[in-house]
Design a protein around this motif. Structure first.
Motif, PDB file in Angstrom:
ATOM      1  N   TYR A   1     -13.577 -21.340  24.222  1.00 39.33           N
ATOM      2  CA  TYR A   1     -12.384 -22.121  23.931  1.00 39.33           C
ATOM      3  C   TYR A   1     -12.134 -23.125  25.047  1.00 39.33           C
ATOM      4  CZ  TYR A   1     -11.314 -18.297  20.707  1.00 39.33           C
ATOM      5  OH  TYR A   1     -11.365 -17.366  19.709  1.00 39.33           O
ATOM      6  N   HIS A   2     -11.602 -24.279  24.675  1.00 39.38           N
ATOM      7  CA  HIS A   2     -11.130 -25.256  25.654  1.00 39.38           C
ATOM      8  C   HIS A   2      -9.709 -25.605  25.258  1.00 39.38           C
ATOM      9  CE1 HIS A   2     -11.380 -28.314  28.707  1.00 39.38           C
ATOM     10  NE2 HIS A   2     -10.840 -29.160  27.855  1.00 39.38           N
ATOM     11  N   ASN A   3      -8.750 -25.276  26.143  1.00 39.38           N
ATOM     12  CA  ASN A   3      -7.319 -25.472  25.852  1.00 39.38           C
ATOM     13  C   ASN A   3      -6.951 -24.851  24.508  1.00 39.38           C
ATOM     14  OD1 ASN A   3      -6.890 -26.811  28.281  1.00 39.38           O
ATOM     15  ND2 ASN A   3      -7.362 -28.795  27.374  1.00 39.38           N
ATOM     16  N   ASP A   4      -7.351 -23.621  24.294  1.00 38.58           N
ATOM     17  CA  ASP A   4      -7.061 -22.838  23.082  1.00 38.58           C
ATOM     18  C   ASP A   4      -7.671 -23.407  21.809  1.00 38.58           C
ATOM     19  OD1 ASP A   4      -5.705 -20.801  24.399  1.00 38.58           O
ATOM     20  OD2 ASP A   4      -3.811 -21.894  24.332  1.00 38.58           O
ATOM     21  N   THR A   5      -8.614 -24.345  21.935  1.00 41.23           N
ATOM     22  CA  THR A   5      -9.324 -24.874  20.776  1.00 41.23           C
ATOM     23  C   THR A   5     -10.750 -24.338  20.812  1.00 41.23           C
ATOM     24  OG1 THR A   5      -8.012 -26.910  20.791  1.00 41.23           O
ATOM     25  CG2 THR A   5     -10.104 -26.965  19.587  1.00 41.23           C
ATOM     26  N   LEU A   6     -11.150 -23.671  19.746  1.00 39.03           N
ATOM     27  CA  LEU A   6     -12.494 -23.123  19.660  1.00 39.03           C
ATOM     28  C   LEU A   6     -13.497 -24.266  19.625  1.00 39.03           C
ATOM     29  CD1 LEU A   6     -14.219 -20.525  19.228  1.00 39.03           C
ATOM     30  CD2 LEU A   6     -13.982 -20.956  16.783  1.00 39.03           C
ATOM     31  N   HIS A   7     -14.469 -24.257  20.543  1.00 38.76           N
ATOM     32  CA  HIS A   7     -15.467 -25.316  20.513  1.00 38.76           C
ATOM     33  C   HIS A   7     -16.896 -24.792  20.401  1.00 38.76           C
ATOM     34  CE1 HIS A   7     -17.192 -25.348  24.644  1.00 38.76           C
ATOM     35  NE2 HIS A   7     -16.050 -24.839  24.988  1.00 38.76           N
ATOM     36  N   ARG A   8     -17.102 -23.468  20.479  1.00 37.68           N
ATOM     37  CA  ARG A   8     -18.458 -22.930  20.343  1.00 37.68           C
ATOM     38  C   ARG A   8     -18.385 -21.448  19.997  1.00 37.68           C
ATOM     39  NH1 ARG A   8     -23.248 -24.857  23.152  1.00 37.68           N
ATOM     40  NH2 ARG A   8     -24.896 -23.385  22.775  1.00 37.68           N
ATOM     41  N   VAL A   9     -19.286 -21.013  19.111  1.00 33.72           N
ATOM     42  CA  VAL A   9     -19.446 -19.592  18.794  1.00 33.72           C
ATOM     43  C   VAL A   9     -20.938 -19.293  18.864  1.00 33.72           C
ATOM     44  CG1 VAL A   9     -19.230 -17.820  17.012  1.00 33.72           C
ATOM     45  CG2 VAL A   9     -17.413 -19.503  17.298  1.00 33.72           C
ATOM     46  N   GLU A  10     -21.262 -18.182  19.512  1.00 29.23           N
ATOM     47  CA  GLU A  10     -22.643 -17.743  19.610  1.00 29.23           C
ATOM     48  C   GLU A  10     -22.737 -16.310  19.091  1.00 29.23           C
ATOM     49  OE1 GLU A  10     -23.728 -20.309  23.616  1.00 29.23           O
ATOM     50  OE2 GLU A  10     -23.277 -18.170  23.799  1.00 29.23           O
ATOM     51  N   LYS A  11     -23.722 -16.059  18.239  1.00 27.64           N
ATOM     52  CA  LYS A  11     -23.953 -14.714  17.709  1.00 27.64           C
ATOM     53  C   LYS A  11     -25.319 -14.265  18.198  1.00 27.64           C
ATOM     54  CE  LYS A  11     -23.634 -11.074  15.022  1.00 27.64           C
ATOM     55  NZ  LYS A  11     -22.856  -9.934  15.351  1.00 27.64           N
ATOM     56  N   TYR A  12     -25.344 -13.195  18.994  1.00 29.71           N
ATOM     57  CA  TYR A  12     -26.566 -12.718  19.628  1.00 29.71           C
ATOM     58  C   TYR A  12     -27.218 -11.589  18.842  1.00 29.71           C
ATOM     59  CZ  TYR A  12     -25.283 -15.482  23.648  1.00 29.71           C
ATOM     60  OH  TYR A  12     -24.971 -16.528  24.482  1.00 29.71           O
ATOM     61  N   TYR A  13     -28.513 -11.759  18.605  1.00 26.94           N
ATOM     62  CA  TYR A  13     -29.401 -10.745  18.044  1.00 26.94           C
ATOM     63  C   TYR A  13     -30.606 -10.740  18.986  1.00 26.94           C
ATOM     64  CZ  TYR A  13     -26.826 -11.834  13.745  1.00 26.94           C
ATOM     65  OH  TYR A  13     -25.866 -12.056  12.816  1.00 26.94           O
ATOM     66  N   TYR A  14     -30.457 -10.118  20.138  1.00 29.29           N
ATOM     67  CA  TYR A  14     -31.476 -10.252  21.181  1.00 29.29           C
ATOM     68  C   TYR A  14     -32.871 -10.080  20.651  1.00 29.29           C
ATOM     69  CZ  TYR A  14     -30.185 -11.395  25.860  1.00 29.29           C
ATOM     70  OH  TYR A  14     -29.871 -12.105  26.975  1.00 29.29           O
ATOM     71  N   PRO A  15     -33.781 -10.993  21.000  1.00 28.85           N
ATOM     72  CA  PRO A  15     -33.666 -12.089  21.961  1.00 28.85           C
ATOM     73  C   PRO A  15     -33.250 -13.412  21.336  1.00 28.85           C
ATOM     74  CG  PRO A  15     -35.954 -11.886  21.350  1.00 28.85           C
ATOM     75  CD  PRO A  15     -35.177 -10.842  20.567  1.00 28.85           C
ATOM     76  N   PHE A  16     -32.611 -13.384  20.161  1.00 27.74           N
ATOM     77  CA  PHE A  16     -32.231 -14.616  19.464  1.00 27.74           C
ATOM     78  C   PHE A  16     -30.727 -14.824  19.485  1.00 27.74           C
ATOM     79  CE2 PHE A  16     -36.063 -12.902  17.491  1.00 27.74           C
ATOM     80  CZ  PHE A  16     -36.947 -13.951  17.733  1.00 27.74           C
ATOM     81  N   CYS A  17     -30.327 -16.080  19.258  1.00 29.73           N
ATOM     82  CA  CYS A  17     -28.912 -16.427  19.217  1.00 29.73           C
ATOM     83  C   CYS A  17     -28.714 -17.541  18.197  1.00 29.73           C
ATOM     84  CB  CYS A  17     -28.460 -16.908  20.601  1.00 29.73           C
ATOM     85  SG  CYS A  17     -26.737 -17.415  20.657  1.00 29.73           S
ATOM     86  N   VAL A  18     -27.674 -17.421  17.385  1.00 27.37           N
ATOM     87  CA  VAL A  18     -27.270 -18.483  16.467  1.00 27.37           C
ATOM     88  C   VAL A  18     -26.074 -19.177  17.103  1.00 27.37           C
ATOM     89  CG1 VAL A  18     -26.378 -19.027  14.180  1.00 27.37           C
ATOM     90  CG2 VAL A  18     -28.087 -17.217  14.459  1.00 27.37           C
ATOM     91  N   ASN A  19     -26.157 -20.507  17.217  1.00 27.78           N
ATOM     92  CA  ASN A  19     -25.129 -21.306  17.890  1.00 27.78           C
ATOM     93  C   ASN A  19     -24.406 -22.190  16.883  1.00 27.78           C
ATOM     94  OD1 ASN A  19     -26.183 -20.984  20.902  1.00 27.78           O
ATOM     95  ND2 ASN A  19     -27.927 -21.317  19.555  1.00 27.78           N
ATOM     96  N   VAL A  20     -23.085 -22.217  16.955  1.00 30.54           N
ATOM     97  CA  VAL A  20     -22.280 -23.115  16.135  1.00 30.54           C
ATOM     98  C   VAL A  20     -21.322 -23.831  17.078  1.00 30.54           C
ATOM     99  CG1 VAL A  20     -20.664 -23.338  14.214  1.00 30.54           C
ATOM    100  CG2 VAL A  20     -22.390 -21.523  14.170  1.00 30.54           C
ATOM    101  N   LEU A  21     -21.403 -25.174  17.110  1.00 28.10           N
ATOM    102  CA  LEU A  21     -20.529 -25.985  17.945  1.00 28.10           C
ATOM    103  C   LEU A  21     -19.583 -26.758  17.036  1.00 28.10           C
ATOM    104  CD1 LEU A  21     -23.441 -25.717  19.397  1.00 28.10           C
ATOM    105  CD2 LEU A  21     -22.453 -27.328  20.984  1.00 28.10           C
TER     106      LEU A  21
END
Length: 122
Positions: free
Chosen positions: A59-79
């Motif tokens: 979060y930046h100033n209470d605004t969500l700007h990134r979510v990461e979902k980890y499935y080691y060793p992989f990650c799904v990124n949403v910006l």
């Protein structure tokens, strides 16, 4: 009544954050940084080996700007854009505690229209 009390105590004890064991982070973690009026917050969980697990939110100033979902060793990124619409979606892979983009990353405009896709190789 005793079960309710025991449940409340158990919830309170299990809700500790920012714990370390043998100098390795594990469990729930929250990072907060302040720069003037700007506040950044990151929250997520580590497994017993100190690897990120599950969902991490940025979060930046209470605004969500990134979510990461980890499935080691992989990650799904949403910006996200400032308006809350998706900006990028892609995958990354861990190698020696360093994350590298791989597969196809999709880029969207502020109205969430697909504008580009970029392929990454490992």
């Amino acid at each position: 009544m005793r079960w309710l009390f025991l449940l409340l105590v158990l919830c309170f004890v299990s809700c500790k954050i920012n714990r370390k064991q043998n100098n390795i982070p594990y469990g729930k973690w929250k990072y907060i940084t302040k720069d003037g009026n700007d506040v950044s917050r990151i929250q997520g969980k580590y497994d017993r080996l100190g690897n990120e697990k599950g969902i991490w939110r940025y979060y930046h100033n209470d605004t969500l700007h990134r979510v990461e979902k980890y499935y080691y060793p992989f990650c799904v990124n949403v910006l996200y854009h400032q308006n809350g619409k998706i900006y990028q979606i892609g995958k990354s892979v861990s190698s020696n505690k360093s994350w590298t983009k791989y597969d196809v990353w999709y880029h969207y405009d502020s109205k969430q229209n697909l504008i580009d896709s970029v392929s990454y190789n490992q």
